[in-house]
Design a protein around this motif. Structure first.
Motif, PDB file in Angstrom:
ATOM      1  N   CYS A 121      29.435  37.143  41.084  1.00  0.00           N
ATOM      2  CA  CYS A 121      30.049  37.423  39.781  1.00  0.00           C
ATOM      3  C   CYS A 121      29.101  38.250  38.918  1.00  0.00           C
ATOM      4  CB  CYS A 121      30.403  36.119  39.072  1.00  0.00           C
ATOM      5  SG  CYS A 121      31.222  36.425  37.499  1.00  0.00           S
ATOM      6  N   ALA A 123      30.673  35.389  34.331  1.00  0.00           N
ATOM      7  CA  ALA A 123      31.799  34.498  34.027  1.00  0.00           C
ATOM      8  C   ALA A 123      31.630  33.181  34.777  1.00  0.00           C
ATOM      9  CB  ALA A 123      33.112  35.162  34.422  1.00  0.00           C
ATOM     10  N   LEU A 124      30.898  33.242  35.877  1.00  0.00           N
ATOM     11  CA  LEU A 124      30.567  32.039  36.633  1.00  0.00           C
ATOM     12  C   LEU A 124      29.051  31.916  36.645  1.00  0.00           C
ATOM     13  CD1 LEU A 124      33.061  32.722  39.499  1.00  0.00           C
ATOM     14  CD2 LEU A 124      33.044  30.590  38.195  1.00  0.00           C
ATOM     15  N   PHE A 129      32.602  28.016  34.279  1.00  0.00           N
ATOM     16  CA  PHE A 129      33.477  29.193  34.333  1.00  0.00           C
ATOM     17  C   PHE A 129      33.868  29.581  32.912  1.00  0.00           C
ATOM     18  CE2 PHE A 129      38.005  30.805  35.215  1.00  0.00           C
ATOM     19  CZ  PHE A 129      37.558  32.107  35.411  1.00  0.00           C
ATOM     20  N   CYS A 142      35.614  37.166  32.401  1.00  0.00           N
ATOM     21  CA  CYS A 142      36.107  37.554  33.733  1.00  0.00           C
ATOM     22  C   CYS A 142      36.791  38.923  33.691  1.00  0.00           C
ATOM     23  CB  CYS A 142      37.091  36.492  34.205  1.00  0.00           C
ATOM     24  SG  CYS A 142      37.845  36.863  35.796  1.00  0.00           S
ATOM     25  N   ILE A 143      36.547  39.743  34.725  1.00  0.00           N
ATOM     26  CA  ILE A 143      37.234  41.035  34.824  1.00  0.00           C
ATOM     27  C   ILE A 143      38.174  41.061  36.041  1.00  0.00           C
ATOM     28  CG2 ILE A 143      35.493  42.370  33.568  1.00  0.00           C
ATOM     29  CD1 ILE A 143      34.474  43.302  36.368  1.00  0.00           C
ATOM     30  N   ALA A 144      38.472  39.892  36.569  1.00  0.00           N
ATOM     31  CA  ALA A 144      39.456  39.757  37.659  1.00  0.00           C
ATOM     32  C   ALA A 144      39.148  40.654  38.855  1.00  0.00           C
ATOM     33  CB  ALA A 144      40.868  40.010  37.132  1.00  0.00           C
ATOM     34  N   CYS A 145      37.872  40.697  39.251  1.00  0.00           N
ATOM     35  CA  CYS A 145      37.501  41.546  40.396  1.00  0.00           C
ATOM     36  C   CYS A 145      37.826  40.874  41.726  1.00  0.00           C
ATOM     37  CB  CYS A 145      36.020  41.892  40.342  1.00  0.00           C
ATOM     38  SG  CYS A 145      34.946  40.464  40.631  1.00  0.00           S
ATOM     39  N   ASP A 146      38.028  39.574  41.710  1.00  0.00           N
ATOM     40  CA  ASP A 146      38.447  38.823  42.905  1.00  0.00           C
ATOM     41  C   ASP A 146      37.295  38.433  43.828  1.00  0.00           C
ATOM     42  OD1 ASP A 146      40.910  37.770  43.377  1.00  0.00           O
ATOM     43  OD2 ASP A 146      41.490  39.226  44.886  1.00  0.00           O
ATOM     44  N   LEU A 147      36.065  38.846  43.532  1.00  0.00           N
ATOM     45  CA  LEU A 147      34.971  38.593  44.477  1.00  0.00           C
ATOM     46  C   LEU A 147      34.690  37.105  44.655  1.00  0.00           C
ATOM     47  CD1 LEU A 147      32.503  41.484  43.545  1.00  0.00           C
ATOM     48  CD2 LEU A 147      34.090  41.329  45.471  1.00  0.00           C
ATOM     49  N   CYS A 148      34.846  36.340  43.576  1.00  0.00           N
ATOM     50  CA  CYS A 148      34.583  34.899  43.683  1.00  0.00           C
ATOM     51  C   CYS A 148      35.617  34.226  44.584  1.00  0.00           C
ATOM     52  CB  CYS A 148      34.559  34.247  42.309  1.00  0.00           C
ATOM     53  SG  CYS A 148      36.060  34.531  41.365  1.00  0.00           S
ATOM     54  N   THR A 176      29.648  39.563  35.941  1.00  0.00           N
ATOM     55  CA  THR A 176      29.808  39.487  34.488  1.00  0.00           C
ATOM     56  C   THR A 176      29.306  38.163  33.914  1.00  0.00           C
ATOM     57  OG1 THR A 176      32.002  38.495  34.623  1.00  0.00           O
ATOM     58  CG2 THR A 176      31.898  40.900  34.658  1.00  0.00           C
ATOM     59  N   ILE A 185      42.595  35.017  36.430  1.00  0.00           N
ATOM     60  CA  ILE A 185      41.862  34.231  37.430  1.00  0.00           C
ATOM     61  C   ILE A 185      41.611  32.831  36.866  1.00  0.00           C
ATOM     62  CG2 ILE A 185      39.636  34.011  38.635  1.00  0.00           C
ATOM     63  CD1 ILE A 185      41.168  36.248  39.884  1.00  0.00           C
TER      64      ILE A 185
HETATM   65  S1  SF4 Z   1      37.063  37.420  39.337  1.00  0.00           S
HETATM   66 FE1  SF4 Z   1      35.130  38.573  39.320  1.00  0.00          FE
HETATM   67  S2  SF4 Z   1      34.476  38.576  37.167  1.00  0.00           S
HETATM   68 FE2  SF4 Z   1      36.041  36.979  37.353  1.00  0.00          FE
HETATM   69  S3  SF4 Z   1      34.897  35.117  37.718  1.00  0.00           S
HETATM   70 FE3  SF4 Z   1      35.418  35.956  39.743  1.00  0.00          FE
HETATM   71  S4  SF4 Z   1      33.654  37.221  40.342  1.00  0.00           S
HETATM   72 FE4  SF4 Z   1      33.492  36.817  38.126  1.00  0.00          FE
END
Ligand code: SF4
Ligand code: SF4
Length: 142
Positions: free
Chosen positions: A97, A101-102, A113, A118-124, A99, A80
């Motif tokens: 986010c 990461a943001l 950032f 980041c765990i690449a969850c895609d929510l952001c 974790t 990401i």
């Molecule tokens: S992908 Fe998930 S963990 Fe990574 S920055 Fe976005 S919200 Fe945070």
């Protein structure tokens, strides 16, 4: 010795799924880890997000060991990315986010950032109103 942490996505095929990989990480490579997410898919394939803690040397050795055991290892910091030219620092991504990461720098009110968290969850990516977050989540490439 400085302790570092890396978030990695592990993909276990049938060859690796029954091996004591995590046990060996701890015992043979002095790696501490948190399991952030784990999923098993049909046909006994598994994916796991691990946060590895250890010296960089030990983490590198542990990753080499896992690859030799046919585990695919991917650094989540590489998946990401944020387009800093597009980001308007609205903060919408920080609320989703989990974790950190943001996060918002309270002095400058800029959104920072930290890809290594980041765990690449895609929510952001879903939350961002201007499409400043790019890359693929861990589910997109299944
Ligand atoms: S992908 Fe998930 S963990 Fe990574 S920055 Fe976005 S919200 Fe945070
Ligand atoms: S939601 Fe998008 S524009 Fe807003 S701070 Fe996050 S990355 Fe930047």
């Amino acid at each position: 010795m400085s302790i570092r942490s890396r978030n990695v996505l592990l993909a276990f095929g049938q060859q690796a799924i029954h091996k004591p990989i995590l046990y060996n990480l701890a015992v043979n490579y002095q790696i501490m880890f948190n399991i952030l997410e784990a999923r098993i898919f049909p046909r006994q394939e598994g994916r796991m997000i691990l946060q590895l803690h250890g010296s960089m040397e030990d983490i590198d050795k542990a990753i080499k060991y896992m690859q030799e055991e046919k585990v695919e290892v991917e650094f989540l910091a590489d998946k990401i990315k944020r387009d800093d030219d597009k980001c308007i620092h609205c903060g919408a991504c920080t609320s989703v986010c989990r974790t950190e990461a943001l996060c918002i720098d309270r002095k400058t009110m800029e959104v920072l950032f930290f890809p290594e968290k980041c765990i690449a969850c895609d929510l952001c990516k879903i939350a961002c109103p201007v499409g400043a977050v790019i890359g693929t989540s861990i589910d997109m490439d299944l």
